[in-house]
Each structure stands twice: as structure tokens, then as C-alpha cells.
Motif scaffolding. Structure first.
Motif, PDB file in Angstrom:
ATOM      1  N   ASN A  53     -33.325 -22.983  49.704  1.00  0.00           N
ATOM      2  CA  ASN A  53     -33.611 -22.574  51.159  1.00  0.00           C
ATOM      3  C   ASN A  53     -33.766 -21.058  51.293  1.00  0.00           C
ATOM      4  OD1 ASN A  53     -33.798 -25.451  52.322  1.00  0.00           O
ATOM      5  ND2 ASN A  53     -31.723 -25.516  51.511  1.00  0.00           N
ATOM      6  N   LEU A  54     -34.838 -20.424  51.572  1.00  0.00           N
ATOM      7  CA  LEU A  54     -35.056 -19.097  51.752  1.00  0.00           C
ATOM      8  C   LEU A  54     -35.083 -18.729  53.140  1.00  0.00           C
ATOM      9  CD1 LEU A  54     -35.437 -16.256  50.269  1.00  0.00           C
ATOM     10  CD2 LEU A  54     -37.951 -17.008  50.324  1.00  0.00           C
ATOM     11  N   ALA A  55     -34.473 -17.605  53.483  1.00  0.00           N
ATOM     12  CA  ALA A  55     -34.569 -16.892  54.823  1.00  0.00           C
ATOM     13  C   ALA A  55     -35.480 -15.595  54.446  1.00  0.00           C
ATOM     14  CB  ALA A  55     -33.007 -16.779  55.622  1.00  0.00           C
ATOM     15  N   ILE A  56     -36.161 -15.352  55.515  1.00  0.00           N
ATOM     16  CA  ILE A  56     -37.136 -14.051  55.406  1.00  0.00           C
ATOM     17  C   ILE A  56     -36.720 -13.253  56.581  1.00  0.00           C
ATOM     18  CG2 ILE A  56     -39.516 -13.307  55.067  1.00  0.00           C
ATOM     19  CD1 ILE A  56     -40.142 -16.118  53.933  1.00  0.00           C
TER      20      ILE A  56
ATOM     21  N   SER B 215     -45.898 -18.363  49.868  1.00  0.00           N
ATOM     22  CA  SER B 215     -45.421 -18.447  48.446  1.00  0.00           C
ATOM     23  C   SER B 215     -44.134 -19.419  48.410  1.00  0.00           C
ATOM     24  CB  SER B 215     -44.960 -16.965  48.060  1.00  0.00           C
ATOM     25  OG  SER B 215     -44.587 -17.026  46.772  1.00  0.00           O
ATOM     26  N   ILE B 216     -43.273 -19.316  49.109  1.00  0.00           N
ATOM     27  CA  ILE B 216     -42.016 -20.025  48.793  1.00  0.00           C
ATOM     28  C   ILE B 216     -42.275 -21.560  49.018  1.00  0.00           C
ATOM     29  CG2 ILE B 216     -41.222 -20.333  51.330  1.00  0.00           C
ATOM     30  CD1 ILE B 216     -38.879 -20.017  48.191  1.00  0.00           C
ATOM     31  N   VAL B 217     -43.280 -21.858  49.812  1.00  0.00           N
ATOM     32  CA  VAL B 217     -43.609 -23.463  49.763  1.00  0.00           C
ATOM     33  C   VAL B 217     -44.530 -23.912  48.822  1.00  0.00           C
ATOM     34  CG1 VAL B 217     -45.101 -25.120  51.559  1.00  0.00           C
ATOM     35  CG2 VAL B 217     -43.478 -23.379  52.522  1.00  0.00           C
ATOM     36  N   SER B 218     -45.516 -23.158  48.366  1.00  0.00           N
ATOM     37  CA  SER B 218     -46.473 -23.503  47.395  1.00  0.00           C
ATOM     38  C   SER B 218     -45.511 -23.467  45.752  1.00  0.00           C
ATOM     39  CB  SER B 218     -47.372 -22.375  47.032  1.00  0.00           C
ATOM     40  OG  SER B 218     -46.987 -21.117  46.723  1.00  0.00           O
ATOM     41  N   LEU B 219     -44.538 -22.839  45.819  1.00  0.00           N
ATOM     42  CA  LEU B 219     -43.960 -22.901  44.653  1.00  0.00           C
ATOM     43  C   LEU B 219     -42.548 -24.139  44.656  1.00  0.00           C
ATOM     44  CD1 LEU B 219     -43.149 -18.912  43.866  1.00  0.00           C
ATOM     45  CD2 LEU B 219     -44.646 -20.794  42.736  1.00  0.00           C
TER      46      LEU B 219
ATOM     47  N   GLU C 117     -26.754 -10.251  58.123  1.00  0.00           N
ATOM     48  CA  GLU C 117     -25.322 -10.734  58.143  1.00  0.00           C
ATOM     49  C   GLU C 117     -25.374 -12.237  58.775  1.00  0.00           C
ATOM     50  OE1 GLU C 117     -20.784  -9.537  59.901  1.00  0.00           O
ATOM     51  OE2 GLU C 117     -22.407  -8.577  60.635  1.00  0.00           O
ATOM     52  N   ALA C 118     -26.083 -12.337  59.933  1.00  0.00           N
ATOM     53  CA  ALA C 118     -26.302 -13.857  60.227  1.00  0.00           C
ATOM     54  C   ALA C 118     -26.785 -14.829  59.205  1.00  0.00           C
ATOM     55  CB  ALA C 118     -27.393 -13.600  61.591  1.00  0.00           C
ATOM     56  N   CYS C 119     -27.906 -14.206  58.672  1.00  0.00           N
ATOM     57  CA  CYS C 119     -28.489 -15.073  57.477  1.00  0.00           C
ATOM     58  C   CYS C 119     -27.419 -15.438  56.230  1.00  0.00           C
ATOM     59  CB  CYS C 119     -29.745 -14.688  56.848  1.00  0.00           C
ATOM     60  SG  CYS C 119     -31.105 -14.627  58.099  1.00  0.00           S
ATOM     61  N   PHE C 120     -26.672 -14.276  55.693  1.00  0.00           N
ATOM     62  CA  PHE C 120     -25.717 -14.475  54.569  1.00  0.00           C
ATOM     63  C   PHE C 120     -24.534 -15.530  55.147  1.00  0.00           C
ATOM     64  CE2 PHE C 120     -26.581 -10.049  53.279  1.00  0.00           C
ATOM     65  CZ  PHE C 120     -27.660 -10.451  52.407  1.00  0.00           C
ATOM     66  N   SER C 121     -24.393 -15.577  56.574  1.00  0.00           N
ATOM     67  CA  SER C 121     -23.294 -16.520  56.966  1.00  0.00           C
ATOM     68  C   SER C 121     -23.692 -17.788  57.502  1.00  0.00           C
ATOM     69  CB  SER C 121     -22.487 -15.584  58.295  1.00  0.00           C
ATOM     70  OG  SER C 121     -22.202 -14.601  58.140  1.00  0.00           O
ATOM     71  N   ASP C 122     -24.955 -18.298  57.352  1.00  0.00           N
ATOM     72  CA  ASP C 122     -25.473 -19.256  57.730  1.00  0.00           C
ATOM     73  C   ASP C 122     -25.369 -20.382  56.562  1.00  0.00           C
ATOM     74  OD1 ASP C 122     -27.001 -21.592  58.640  1.00  0.00           O
ATOM     75  OD2 ASP C 122     -28.473 -20.390  59.575  1.00  0.00           O
ATOM     76  N   GLU C 123     -24.863 -21.654  56.628  1.00  0.00           N
ATOM     77  CA  GLU C 123     -24.632 -22.509  55.558  1.00  0.00           C
ATOM     78  C   GLU C 123     -26.194 -22.908  55.224  1.00  0.00           C
ATOM     79  OE1 GLU C 123     -21.899 -25.561  56.406  1.00  0.00           O
ATOM     80  OE2 GLU C 123     -20.021 -23.944  56.323  1.00  0.00           O
ATOM     81  N   ASN C 124     -27.066 -22.828  56.169  1.00  0.00           N
ATOM     82  CA  ASN C 124     -28.492 -23.599  55.644  1.00  0.00           C
ATOM     83  C   ASN C 124     -29.304 -22.469  54.904  1.00  0.00           C
ATOM     84  OD1 ASN C 124     -27.818 -25.927  57.332  1.00  0.00           O
ATOM     85  ND2 ASN C 124     -28.899 -24.918  58.931  1.00  0.00           N
ATOM     86  N   VAL C 125     -28.933 -21.508  54.553  1.00  0.00           N
ATOM     87  CA  VAL C 125     -29.574 -20.568  53.853  1.00  0.00           C
ATOM     88  C   VAL C 125     -28.917 -20.083  52.565  1.00  0.00           C
ATOM     89  CG1 VAL C 125     -30.196 -18.011  53.967  1.00  0.00           C
ATOM     90  CG2 VAL C 125     -30.179 -19.260  55.834  1.00  0.00           C
ATOM     91  N   ASP C 126     -29.821 -20.391  51.543  1.00  0.00           N
ATOM     92  CA  ASP C 126     -29.371 -19.990  50.122  1.00  0.00           C
ATOM     93  C   ASP C 126     -29.624 -18.762  49.522  1.00  0.00           C
ATOM     94  OD1 ASP C 126     -28.359 -22.839  49.775  1.00  0.00           O
ATOM     95  OD2 ASP C 126     -30.528 -23.388  49.917  1.00  0.00           O
TER      96      ASP C 126
END
Length: 897
Positions: free
Chosen positions: A302-305, A319-323, A368-377
């Protein structure tokens, strides 16, 4: 410590250059300059039959005239002279050789004869050889440049192994430009001796090498390669570019499996099984190595952009979806945080569009918000030059945030452009943050990292123990193969093929063979209508193609008509076919999904299993996955999951889920059948009907290799199967019977339970450390999921109060380079004093003799008096080591000779 087996090549204290020259531009001249002017502090002896001096150094006319025995000889003379020089090196006691010279098997028959002579001499003197037709090696740490590339390399942590000298040279130039440095560079050339497996073994134990990169055109010793890669990939990433993706499979395939599974698919399966990351091109090779070496592995896909421009964000999303990755679903808490710090018209989702005027504060808040989100890898941060924002400031602030908050997720950056972002990119690169010129490159690298993590997880996932019979009677099946060979045919009949399945408990539809139409009618009455008729002929493998199949026959008149139609059609299509009759089988009315389960023998990797969507359209859909033998439940499930038909098997719309557990059992049984019978060159069940309850093999076809009638067990496999022959029974002193057997991945729960029964003293004596708290899966899997070619653990198992229990383990770690092994053992405290430790060690010594090891040893703490006494009684010699431990050594060489 790195194994000494190749130290004479990679860490030589003295070198002889045979073919040294002072003629500018010649290979001998460039090699001599590189050896003497790149910082190497060892002794270099030029060897030239015509000149007394080369570049200011005394030259010698030949190897016999050298003043000392050197560690390494580099040979750069015409091919015809090389065998005699190799012989001279052997007589002189030189153990390491690099043959730069070309003109061997690549030029034809004469060159091949030269190679064969060199190999014979090598075996005679026990030398190790890199090449011929290679570029040489570079070891920057000791200033050794034994190539004709005149460029000094800085010391790094990546070992790069290339099968192409020209490509290797170009890559070194590219790497220098990208500021990527190597611990070692090796051009392997023709690999008449040292191969990829040897080098993985060597650099796998090198503390200065953190990852291994390889450019591969073809592998020579697949078993050694797989064993070495599986052993080290868990601790050091191995990243490969393999050329030749478009090579076609064998033209004359007797089954769908043979036609579909081409060479490149087999390489893919082998790399996955070994935990290797395969990338598409050279740029990916370095991107991936740099990222894996400097970033934590992602926990998921799971990627956050984060971006300040919509276009690049969309590009990254595509790109992320196609891969095969996913756009992370931001949590409601993250959305709230972003709402509080971003302009009201931000994108309100992922990708997070910070808008064109985004400054460092916005980037930091979003990161910071993305790094702290458990849904984001993982987080991808994209910057495009626009507005007045300072890219260098953004880079510094993101670095500070990541370091100060101590986040453990990977993140990548793509600061797009050149001059405007050059400083920012340098800041990021110098601090170990992978940064890319395009978002697609960053996404691709992230997915390679995830693939590596996923490969390792699946490789060491604990499989469920399946009720699979591993030793069915084999003589009746061997008789079928021998009879077919005597009749000079390679294709087994449907009834013969189904006989194999029946013995391995793979459910089949009962089939009868009718010689006449009246016999077919009799069998149909016994079976019950409706029935299916199929032609039975050794010369016909694809029955449908010749009109040899009729289905849903409901009466005697229909059967007579179908029988005549089949005979007529077959004779028209193949008049020379030997017709043995017609098979009659009950039509299966149950609904289900048709799949194919097949096998073929690859010329390099041996038998592979193919699973996928089945039926007559299998070659059109080509929805298949393949795996190397042997398979367990986890590996079988992984194959299933790689196909699109797996979505149907799990249940789709009104279709109920299939019995996947049963399907896994069938795949594992099928795998065991191929392990047991190397003579099965191809085998196919198509279709295999599977539904929510049952499975039925409706048709089967086997192809044998008559050349393998006397094949030794398991020599056709590149991964050693479970060594069943080391299973034995023994009685404890109290009279209870224990099973001594090799450990397997399914034993992890038993191993953990045993570990809980170890006292801290026992753990201290065995592991030389204290272990507190529960044992992690990564730790326990390491002890249960092993490569039987280089490691063996014998466990003692007993049934106690209706439960299986593991009482102790004796372990053997094999050094393939030295043909030696190291022993260790432990007995759980409740079972000590029963003579079990002595028995397990004694049993393992017998196994060492069976494996023809030359020496075994064990290292113990000096106060482990019971272990020291045990080894003394076994005939080991005890010696003290500098670190205060004791080593027990037993020399088996004399017994072998």
C-alpha cells in the motif's frame, strides 16, 4: 569469516601475470598497469618468455622460474598455450587462476577440447579457476584490479557478478557516474569452474558485502545455484537481471504443459523459490540494490503518494496499480490531520495533491500523517519545480522529520527536473534516501522491494502438515514405465497414467478399456449411463484434435454410433496410429471448475509443476503458474494464488468456493509422484474438476524418458527433497520408543514447544546467549526450514500423553567448499539423562559418513563439561580456541579413503 576456498583469487598476497607486456594498448600491458598502479600492495610477478623486464619489474620466462609460489595466476596468452600454463601452475602449487584468454568453446570444437583439458588439470591439482574468456575481477578494498578496465573503483558494499565482460565494463562506468561502489566485481566468463553458486557462497559470508547483483545469461550448476541462493537470500538481497526472456520453449511438446512452460517461466519460478529479486533492466538492478540496502522493507503493497502536481501523481498511481500494488486507503484520522494543515481544496484522498504552491511545511505535514497511518506501507514524495518553494529546504525538512520521529517505513522521492533539483537530490542521496528522476522508477523499485519481502515471507511461511502418503508402493508403477520402454513408446496410455494417480491417492474417474464396441456397451451398462468414450493409442496424445472423444452418451445406439465415429475420425487423421481400444468412463455430472495440473522436465532446473485454468482452451488462456519440486502446502498455495482462476476457486458471484485444502493436497501428492519417478518427463491432468467438496482427474497423460530408467533417486532435482532415508527408531533408557528423523518446515510448532522446555542454562550452552520471551517466527523458521544439501537437523520425537513432542535436535551445517560439517545438539531438560544426546550425535556422525564428509567439528563453551566429555568419548580431539571456547574435531578423511 569468508570461506578460504576462493581467497587465493579474491585476497591474494602475490600474483603472477602470465602474458604481461609493455606494448601499449595490449591486454597484457593494461593488466600489468592496473595491477601495479591501482593501490594493490601485494607482490606482482610479470611472466613473459621474451623480455627480462616489464614496466620496471623483473620478468620471468615461466611459472617454474618464479621465486615463490604465488596465490593467484592471471593468464592472458593465446588459447592454445593455456593448458600447459595451467599444468605449470598446478605443479607449482598455485591454487587460484583467472583465465582472461578467449578462444575456447565459443569458437568451436578445438576450443572445447582445450577447455576439457584445462578442467582435467584443474581436478588433478585442486585449483579454482575464473574464466576463461572473462574480464577478470576487481576487489577495491585491497586495491586489486585484475581486469583490463583502467578505472579505479571505490570500496562499496555491493558484489556485482556479470556473465558478460562487455556489459560488465559498461555497468562499472555507469555505476561510477551514479556514485555506486562495489565490494567486488567479477566477470565469470565461460564458468568452467567457479560459477554463480560458488560466488554467492563466497560473498554471502563476506561481512563487507551487503547485497549481490548478477547479470545472468545462463546458469551451469542449477543445484549449487539454488542451494547457495536459498541459503543467503534471507540475509543478503540477491538481485538479478536475466537476459533471454523471449527464448521459446521446446518445439515438440507432447502436452499442453510442455508447450506453455518456456525457459523464462522456469527461471522466474526458480528465482522466486530461491528468494531472488528479478528485475527487468540494468537501471532497476542498481535502483533496487541501493533501496534495499538503505531502506527498511515494506510490510505491504500500500503506497501513499504526496505530490505538488496532479499529473505525476496520476502517473505514479497508474504505475502502482499496473505492477500489482495498491494505493493506500488513508484512514479517517489521516484525512482529518491533512484537512487541518492543507488548503481546503487539496485532493482529499490518495494521491495527496498539495497544490503547486506547496512549501516545506505542507510536505512535512503530509509526510508525517502518512508515516503515522497504519494503512500506509510506503510513501512516495514527488516534487516538480514550480512557484517559489525551495526543493533543498523540502529535502532537508523531510529528512529531519524521518530521523527525529524514527519512522520504520520505506520512503522514496522523485524530485523531477535537473538543475533546479540537483542540490536537493544530492542531499537526499547523501543521506541514503533513494531518489528518482521519474515517479514510475520509484514505484517500480518499491514493488521490487515488496516482492523481495513477500518472497522471503512465503519461502519461510510454516506449511500445514498434510495427510500425504510419501511412500506408496513403487514397483507396480516402475513396471508400467519398463513395459512402455520395452514397447519403444514414450507416451503412457490414459489408463497407465491414471494408475499413477490412483497410487498417489489423486481421485480419478474409473476408466475401463474396451477392445470392441460390444465390450464398450457392457462396460457402459456396468458403469451406468451417461458415459464418455475416448480413443486409446500410444501415438495420440491430444485426443480431441483427432476427433477421438465423445461425451454425454446416454444409450446403446448412441454408443455404437459414437464408437464408429471415433474410429473413422482417428483413422482419417492418423492412419498409422496403433489403436489399443476405447476407454469408457462415467460422465461426471457434478459442477465445478476445470483446471490443469501438469509437469515437464526443464533441461536445467529439472521437473517443474504447472497449475492453471484447464480444459481444451488452456493454451489460449495461458493462465498458469509454475513451481519447482518438491512442493509443500505453502508452496502449493502460492502457485494457486498466482493464477487468475484462483479467484474462481475462492468463490465468485454465484459460484461456491472450491475445496482448496483438497486441491493443495492433490498438488503436493502430484509433486511427490514426480520426486519419486524421474522417468516421468511430462505428465498432465487436464481437466481436473474441482468443486466445493470433491475433485476428479478426468483425463491424464504421461510421457516417459527411456534414458532415465536407471536414474538414481533425486538426482533429477535441483532442490534436495525431504531425506526420508534418515528416519530411524530408538529406545530411551526408560524403554519408550522415539523416532529420529530429519526436521521439516511443518515442525515449527513442535520446535517452539520444545524450546519452551529449555532451561536458560541449556540455551546458554547451545546458543552462547540468553533468550528471554517468546520466539519470533523468523527465528524458529530458520531452524525448521532448511536446505538439506547444506544443512540437516535430526529431531527426536515421541508421543507422550497422546501428543507429539520434540525432545531434542542435533544439527549439521555443511561447508560445501571444504567438504566439512559443524555439529551442535540440544536436549530439552525434561528428557536429559536418557542417553538421547549421545545417540543423536552418534547418529549424525553416521550421516556424515554417508555424505562422505572429510571432517566434522563442534564448538562449545569451556564450562559445558557434559558436551566436552561426550565428544571425547566419540573420539573427537578437543582443542582450545582464542575466544575461550573449545572445539571438538573428528577427521573422517581416512575412513573415506
Amino acid at each position: 569469516m569468508v570461506s578460504s576456498n576462493l581467497d587465493s583469487i579474491f585476497n591474494p598476497k602475490s600474483i603472477a601475470l602470465v602474458g604481461a607486456s609493455d606494448e601499449e594498448g595490449s591486454v597484457g600491458y593494461i593488466l600489468m598497469k592496473n595491477l601495479t598502479e591501482m593501490g594493490y600492495n601485494g607482490i606482482v610477478y610479470p611472466v613473459n618468455i621474451h623480455k627480462p623486464e616489464i614496466l620496471g619489474k623483473k620478468a620471468y620466462p615461466g611459472i617454474p622460474q618464479l621465486p615463490q609460489t604465488v596465490d593467484l595466476a592471471i593468464i592472458a596468452t593465446p588459447a592454445a598455450t593455456v593448458p600447459d600454463i595451467v599444468e605449470q601452475c598446478g605443479i607449482a602449487g598455485i591454487r587460484g587462476l583467472i583465465i582472461i584468454s578467449a578462444g575456447f568453446k565459443e569458437v568451436g570444437k578445438f576450443g572445447k577440447l582445450l577447455e576439457e583439458k584445462i578442467i582435467e588439470i584443474k581436478k588433478k591439482y585442486g585449483m579454482r579457476i575464473i574464466g576463461p574468456n572473462c574480464l577478470g575481477i576487481i576487489h577495491p578494498d585491497i586495491g586489486l584490479n585484475a581486469t583490463f578496465i583502467s578505472k579505479k573503483q571505490k570500496t562499496g558494499s555491493i558484489a556485482f557478478i556479470s556473465q558478460s565482460g562487455a556489459l560488465g565494463s559498461a555497468i562499472l562506468d555507469l555505476a561510477a557516474h551514479e556514485n555506486i561502489n562495489f565490494s567486488n566485481f567479477v566477470s565469470v566468463g565461460s564458468m568452467i569452474d567457479v560459477n554463480f553458486g560458488d560466488l554467492i557462497d563466497y560473498f554471502g559470508t563476506d561481512p563487507k558485502t551487503r547485497s549481490i547483483l548478477m547479470y545472468i545469461e545462463g546458469i551451469t550448476d542449477a543445484r549449487k545455484f539454488m542451494s547457495a541462493a536459498r541459503h543467503f537470500s534471507r540475509t543478503k538481497p540477491i538481485i538479478v537481471v536475466k537476459s533471454g526472456r523471449s527464448i521459446e520453449s521446446a518445439k515438440a511438446a507432447a502436452s499442453h504443459t510442455g508447450a506453455i512452460t518456456g525457459e523464462d517461466m522456469v527461471y522466474d519460478a526458480a528465482f522466486k523459490r530461491a528468494g531472488i529479486v528479478r528485475v527487468k533492466d540494468i537501471a532497476d538492478l542498481f535502483n533496487c540494490a541501493e533501496a534495499i540496502g538503505k531502506q527498511p522493507l515494506p510490510k505491504g503493497p500500500n503506497l501513499a503518494i504526496i505530490t505538488n502536481a496532479g499529473g505525476p501523481g496520476v502517473m505514479a498511481s497508474d504505475s502502482i496499480v499496473s505492477l500489482g500494488g495498491k494505493l493506500a486507503q488513508l484512514s479517517s484520522e489521516t484525512i482529518e490531520k491533512l484537512n487541518s494543515v492543507l488548503p481546503s481544496h487539496w485532493s482529499k484522498g490518495n494521491p495527496i495533491d498539495l497544490l503547486g504552491d506547496a512549501n516545506a511545511l505542507r510536505y512535512v505535514a503530509a509526510a508525517e500523517a502518512c508515516f503515522s497511518d497504519e494503512n500506509v506501507d510506503c510513501v512516495l514524495i514527488i516534487y516538480t519545480p514550480q512557484g517559489s518553494s525551495d526543493p533543498s529546504e523540502i529535502a532537508v525538512e523531510i529528512l529531519d522529520l524521518y530521523k527525529n520521529k524514527k519512522f520504520s517505513k520505506p520512503y522514496f522521492t522523485s524530485f523531477m527536473g535537473y538543475e533546479d533539483v540537483e542540490k536537493a537530490n544530492r542531499i537526499l542521496t547523501d543521506n541514503g534516501v533513494p531518489t528518482y528522476s521519474t515517479p514510475e522508477q520509484a514505484v517500480s523499485t518499491y514493488m521490487y522491494m515488496y516482492q523481495y519481502k513477500r518472497n522471503l515471507e512465503l519461502l519461510y511461511e510454516t506449511p500445514v502438515e498434510l495427510p500425504v502418503e510419501s511412500t506408496p508402493p513403487k514397483q507396480p508403477l516402475a513396471s508400467i514405465i519398463r513395459n512402455a520402454a520395452k514397447e519403444n513408446r514414450k507416451i503412457l496410455t490414459e489408463t497407465e497414467s491414471k494408475r499413477f494417480l490412483e497410487y498417489y491417492n489423486i481421485p480419478i474417474v474409473k476408466t475401463r478399456v474396451a477392445k470392441t464396441v460390444d465390450e464398450a456397451i457392457t462396460y457402459a451398462l456396468q458403469t451406468g449411463y451417461p458415459v464418455a468414450l475416448k480413443i486409446l493409442s500410444p501415438q495420440i496424445s491430444h485426443k480431441t484434435d483427432v476427433g477421438g472423444v465423445r461425451l454425454d452418451i446416454n444409450s446403446e445406439p448412441e454408443l455404437r454410433s459414437a464408437y464408429e465415429e471415433i474410429m473413422k475420425s482417428v483413422k482419417e487423421h492418423n492412419p498409422d496410429a496403433q489403436i489399443q481400444g476405447i476407454t469408457v468412463q462415467k460422465m461426471v455430472r457434478k459442477k465445478g471448475i476445470e483446471i490443469i495440473l501438469g509437469a515437464k522436465t526443464d533441461s536445467l532446473f529439472g521437473p517443474v509443476v504447472m497449475f492453471g485454468r484447464g480444459g481444451i482452451d488452456v493454451e489460449i488462456y495461458k493462465d498458469v503458474a509454475i513451481g519447482l519440486l518438491p512442493l509443500n502446502q505453502t508452496l502449493a498455495r502460492r502457485m494457486l494464488e498466482e493464477t487468475k482462476v484462483y479467484r474462481l476457486l475462492k468463490g465468485y458471484r454465484n459460484l461456491p468456493p472450491a475445496n482448496i485444502n483438497l486441491l493443495e493436497e492433490i498438488v503436493v501428492r502430484f509433486s511427490q509422484m514426480l520426486v519419486d519417478f524421474p522417468q516421468l518427463k511430462e505428465f498432465e491432468i487436464n481437466p481436473l474438476l474441482i468443486n466445493e467438496n470433491d475433485a476428479f482427474a478426468l483425463d491424464a497423460r504421461g510421457v516417459i524418458d527411456k534414458e532415465l530408467l536407471r536414474a538414481k533417486p533425486h538426482e533429477h532435482l535441483v532442490i534436495s527433497p525431504y531425506p526420508e532415508k534418515y528416519r530411524s527408531l530408538w529406545k530411551l533408557r526408560d524403554g519408550r520408543t522415539v523416532i529420529l528423523r530429519p526436521i521439516k518446515p511443518e515442525d515449527e510448532p513442535l520446535w517452539i514447544e520444545m524450546f519452551r522446555n529449555f532451561s536458560q542454562e541449556s540455551i546458554h550452552f547451545r546458543l552462547f546467549q540468553t533468550v528471554i520471551g517468546p520466539v519470533a517466527h523468523e527465528y524458529s523458521a530458520r531452524y525448521c526450514n532448511i536446505d538439506y544439501d547444506r544443512e540437516l537437523a535430526i529431531v527426536a520425537e515421541i508421543e507422550d500423553e497422546g501428543k507429539r513432542k520434540m525432545l531434542g535436535v542435533v544439527r549439521l551445517n555443511i561447508d560445501p567448499a571444504e567438504n566439512a560439517g559443524e555439529l551442535s545438539f540440544i536436549v530439552a531438560d525434561p528428557w536429559q539423562g536418557q542417553g538421547l544426546g549421545s545417540k543423536m550425535v552418534d547418529y549424525m556422525i553416521e550421516i556424515c559418513r554417508d555424505k562422505q564428509l572429510e571432517k566434522i567439528s563442534a564448538v562449545m563453551l569451556s564450562d559445558n563439561y557434559r558436551a566436552i566429555k561426550l565428544f571425547q568419548e566419540m573420539g573427537f580431539t578437543i582443542e582450545s580456541l582464542d575466544d575461550g571456547t573449545q572445539r571438538a574435531v573428528l577427521d573422517l578423511k581416512e575412513e573415506i579413503s
